[in-house]
Write a protein that holds these residues in place. Structure first.
Motif, PDB file in Angstrom:
ATOM      1  N   LEU A  28      46.253  42.550  42.626  1.00 23.85           N
ATOM      2  CA  LEU A  28      45.357  43.120  41.653  1.00 23.85           C
ATOM      3  C   LEU A  28      44.864  42.093  40.688  1.00 23.85           C
ATOM      4  O   LEU A  28      43.783  41.938  40.329  1.00 23.85           O
ATOM      5  N   PHE A  29      45.979  41.322  39.919  1.00 24.96           N
ATOM      6  CA  PHE A  29      45.509  40.480  38.769  1.00 24.96           C
ATOM      7  C   PHE A  29      44.795  39.282  39.441  1.00 24.96           C
ATOM      8  O   PHE A  29      43.973  38.667  38.840  1.00 24.96           O
ATOM      9  N   ARG A  30      45.115  38.853  40.824  1.00 23.26           N
ATOM     10  CA  ARG A  30      44.096  37.947  41.490  1.00 23.26           C
ATOM     11  C   ARG A  30      43.013  38.327  41.412  1.00 23.26           C
ATOM     12  O   ARG A  30      42.000  37.426  41.540  1.00 23.26           O
ATOM     13  N   HIS A  31      42.663  39.444  41.896  1.00 20.00           N
ATOM     14  CA  HIS A  31      41.276  39.878  41.953  1.00 20.00           C
ATOM     15  C   HIS A  31      40.637  40.048  40.770  1.00 20.00           C
ATOM     16  O   HIS A  31      39.410  39.869  40.628  1.00 20.00           O
ATOM     17  N   ILE A  32      41.324  40.502  39.836  1.00 20.85           N
ATOM     18  CA  ILE A  32      40.673  40.817  38.288  1.00 20.85           C
ATOM     19  C   ILE A  32      40.193  39.292  37.864  1.00 20.85           C
ATOM     20  O   ILE A  32      39.082  39.123  37.146  1.00 20.85           O
TER      21      ILE A  32
END
Length: 407
Positions: free
Chosen positions: A144-148
């Motif tokens: 998720l944080f890699r996407h955000i």
């Protein structure tokens, strides 16, 4: 890289040894010291392994998690659930037998909540749930944080996830919050999420760490101070302030044992080979260690002349004999699960031991036994009928022969 993977395998084996020793009735100082680090070491190894894994998408990760964690948990929980009434009747466990409703309710809780398993013979199964929840939390939060924030480095994203897990756990313990769908409020799973996140971050940056004697001595000192002044084990909760003491202690112990594992990997030796075997069977050891302890307890009860019912009480039937028996319980807790697993795999090579084939064999055996029982009952009933008929005929002849009219 190969040596790094082998040293991680040895570290995982050390964690499994610590878990067994902490439950084996060892002397108090040894038991308390090892239980301090057993579960954290296993979670840190799990996070470290995730940093080296090749699961790039959710499908492969979830499939691997279900295959390696949930499926063994469900099968072994079902085994102990089905055999509980037998063990209760044999006084191997002190818990009462399950009714039909209790049996099905526990099956539902095991399947959908990973809870309500046997509290005596499956006491360590909470580790499976903590492993699964923490691994899934780490994987999806990292993705998720890699996407955000795609511009951040992988190391920075890992630090953010680990820090987020720490903040959530600190908030939970400080405010007395609980996760309704997880037993005990989910504190164990949140703590495991922190450790998996730290292990994941450490796995990404460990190549930069240069260890020497002063650093290892400092790690040993910090880990021992944490064990002395803030004792902890996997069954006790942790408050918010203890997190600041326990986490550095656990991380230092992990660094120290990793360094020792690296030293063992440099030359082939018996200790490294043994720990590697233990690591490969770690989940089996966790699952069947309490049952192995019962085996030693039965031997201890027989040698000490105690009644069989004492086997169901504790793993060591005689507290005063604990100094003598605890090495045997430790050896049994390690060796018996490995022997059973090895035997199963040898049989599996010759016979299809897949779950579906086992069900088919059990169904075939049940039908065969039912047919045999029906034929046996029919044969016995026919014999009884013949005996009754012959007796009735004989009595009728006797009555007829002694009739006054016939005389």
């Amino acid at each position: 890289q190969q040596m790094g993977e082998q040293s991680l395998t040895i570290t995982k084996g050390v964690a499994a040894v610590f878990i067994v020793l902490s439950l084996s009735g060892a002397p108090v100082f040894l038991r308390d010291s090892l239980s301090q680090f057993s579960l954290p070491l296993l979670m840190l190894c799990t996070g470290y392994s995730l940093s080296n894994s090749k699961h790039e998408n959710a499908d492969t990760f979830l499939g691997a998690s279900v295959r390696t964690i949930y499926w063994p948990f469900w099968c072994w929980s079902l085994f102990f659930l089905v055999t509980h009434n037998l063990f209760s009747w044999l006084h191997i466990v002190n818990a009462p037998a399950y009714s039909g409703h209790d049996l099905f309710q526990r099956l539902w809780n095991i399947t959908f909540c990973m809870s309500d398993f046997d509290g005596e013979l499956a006491m360590l199964f909470l580790i499976f749930r903590a492993l699964l929840v923490a691994s899934v939390f780490q994987f999806f939060c990292f993705k998720l944080f890699r996407h955000i924030r795609p511009a951040d480095s992988i190391e920075k994203t890992a630090y953010i996830v680990a820090a987020g897990a720490f903040v959530l756990t600190f908030w939970q313990q400080l405010s007395g919050l609980s996760i309704a769908i997880l037993p005990d409020g989910g504190w164990r799973e949140m703590l495991s999420a922190i450790l998996v996140g730290i292990g994941f971050s450490f796995g990404l940056t460990s190549h930069r760490l240069r260890l020497n004697i002063p650093i290892l001595a400092a790690c040993f000192l910090v880990s021992m101070l944490g064990a002395i002044y803030c004792p902890w084990n996997m069954t006790n909760g942790v408050n918010a302030t203890h997190l600041f003491i326990l986490l550095p202690s656990w991380l230092c112990a992990f660094v120290l044992i990793r360094a020792l594992s690296n030293a063992l990997c440099r030359k082939p030796n018996l200790l490294a080979s043994g720990l590697t075997v233990i690591s490969k069977h770690a989940l089996s050891i966790i699952a069947f260690t309490p049952l192995s302890f019962k085996f030693v307890a039965a031997i201890g009860a027989a040698c000490c002349g105690l009644p069989w019912s004492t086997v169901g009480g504790v793993s060591l039937p005689v507290p005063s004999a604990g100094v003598i028996l605890w090495p045997f319980t430790f050896i049994a807790g390690i060796c018996l699960p490995i022997i059973v697993t090895y035997t199963y795999r040898r049989i599996d090579k010759r016979v299809d031991m897949s779950f579906g084939n086992i069900l088919r064999m059990l169904l075939t055996l049940t039908i065969t036994l039912a047919v045999f029982a029906a034929k046996t009952v029919r044969y016995v009933a026919r014999k009884i009928y013949d005996v009754i008929l012959a007796t009735a005929t004989a009595l009728k002849d006797i009555v007829k022969a002694s009739s006054p009219k016939e005389e």
